[in-house]
Design a protein around this motif. Structure first.
Motif, PDB file in Angstrom:
ATOM      1  N   ASP A  29      12.928   6.786  29.217  1.00 39.25           N
ATOM      2  CA  ASP A  29      12.204   5.834  28.368  1.00 39.25           C
ATOM      3  C   ASP A  29      12.329   4.377  28.821  1.00 39.25           C
ATOM      4  O   ASP A  29      12.881   3.528  28.100  1.00 39.25           O
ATOM      5  N   LEU A  53      10.457  11.007  29.855  1.00 38.73           N
ATOM      6  CA  LEU A  53      10.044  10.378  28.611  1.00 38.73           C
ATOM      7  C   LEU A  53      10.292  11.311  27.433  1.00 38.73           C
ATOM      8  O   LEU A  53       9.876  12.470  27.461  1.00 38.73           O
ATOM      9  N   HIS A  60       8.003   2.841  24.675  1.00 38.44           N
ATOM     10  CA  HIS A  60       8.860   3.670  25.524  1.00 38.44           C
ATOM     11  C   HIS A  60       8.317   3.805  26.949  1.00 38.44           C
ATOM     12  O   HIS A  60       8.973   4.413  27.791  1.00 38.44           O
ATOM     13  N   ILE A  61       7.132   3.245  27.210  1.00 39.57           N
ATOM     14  CA  ILE A  61       6.481   3.504  28.505  1.00 39.57           C
ATOM     15  C   ILE A  61       6.075   2.248  29.274  1.00 39.57           C
ATOM     16  O   ILE A  61       5.504   2.344  30.356  1.00 39.57           O
ATOM     17  N   VAL A  64       7.065   2.103  32.969  1.00 38.46           N
ATOM     18  CA  VAL A  64       7.014   3.368  33.715  1.00 38.46           C
ATOM     19  C   VAL A  64       6.435   3.173  35.108  1.00 38.46           C
ATOM     20  O   VAL A  64       7.029   3.589  36.112  1.00 38.46           O
ATOM     21  N   VAL A  77       6.703  14.142  31.091  1.00 40.23           N
ATOM     22  CA  VAL A  77       6.405  13.967  29.679  1.00 40.23           C
ATOM     23  C   VAL A  77       5.891  15.302  29.137  1.00 40.23           C
ATOM     24  O   VAL A  77       5.464  16.178  29.918  1.00 40.23           O
TER      25      VAL A  77
END
Length: 211
Positions: A29, A53, A60-61, A64, A77
């Motif tokens: 995350d 994730l 949370h992304i 990324v 994910v």
């Protein structure tokens, strides 16, 4: 295995670095502040093997793609949120970030069921724990007594269920059937706030009383 908690972004979303003695690590995350996160990893002299994730809400992304590209590593994910990384409406950034949309690349691998999985040199169990979001998962490292719970379970609280795809009763079922059945000394690493244990939440979490 060691783990490190790094709160990132305005919502202070907990990113976790799970590291083995050989320096290999997983990034769970990466919500925002990619430079801060990469600097932290560099200072620890760690070698990331993947991004995992717990779910794909915007907080949370956010880092990324930067982390994935910097280290040339894959992203995992749940398949129920396969489109969320690329869709600001699904990941919520369209509604909660004042016009700043998060629209990244698709994940590389998708969880489609529960069970043990090998990611790089790590092996852990994936539990489907929906309710906060349809594709929420928890990561259980049995040998180390650690469960990374995302936004399912917090210290003294539970995840919100008023966002699209949320379901309060489903979340309670997930917590009771997947997390509270773990050994009471299991450390629960939540998506926000301090770390807790299964036993502490069984005894004192007001949202779980009278279930």
């Amino acid at each position: 295995m060691e783990w490190f908690q790094i709160p990132l972004g305005p919502l202070q979303t907990n990113c976790y670095i799970l590291a083995q003695e050989n320096g290999k690590c997983l990034i769970v995350d990466p919500g925002e502040e990619s430079k801060k996160l990469i600097d932290y990893i560099q200072n620890k002299k760690l070698q990331p093997e993947a991004v995992v994730l717990t779910h794909a809400h915007f907080d949370h992304i956010g880092a990324v793609d930067q982390v994935r590209e910097h280290y040339s590593i894959p992203v995992y994910v749940h398949e129920k949120e396969a489109d969320w990384l690329t869709d600001p409406a699904l990941n919520g950034s369209q509604y909660f970030m004042g016009g700043q949309h998060i629209k990244g690349k698709p994940a590389d691998h998708f969880f489609s069921s529960e069970g043990d999985i090998a990611v790089g040199s790590f092996t852990f169990a994936v539990f489907e724990t929906p309710g906060h979001s349809p594709g929420s998962v928890s990561l259980y490292f049995k040998d180390h007594g650690v469960a990374v719970a995302g936004d399912a379970l917090f210290k003294g609280s539970i995840g919100r269920t008023d966002l699209p795809g949320g379901d309060h009763q489903q979340l309670l079922n997930s917590i009771h059937n997947k997390l509270l059945v773990l050994p009471e000394e299991t450390s629960v690493l939540p998506g926000h706030g301090p770390v807790t244990t299964v036993g502490d939440e069984m005894d004192g979490n007001p949202y779980l009383n009278g279930f």
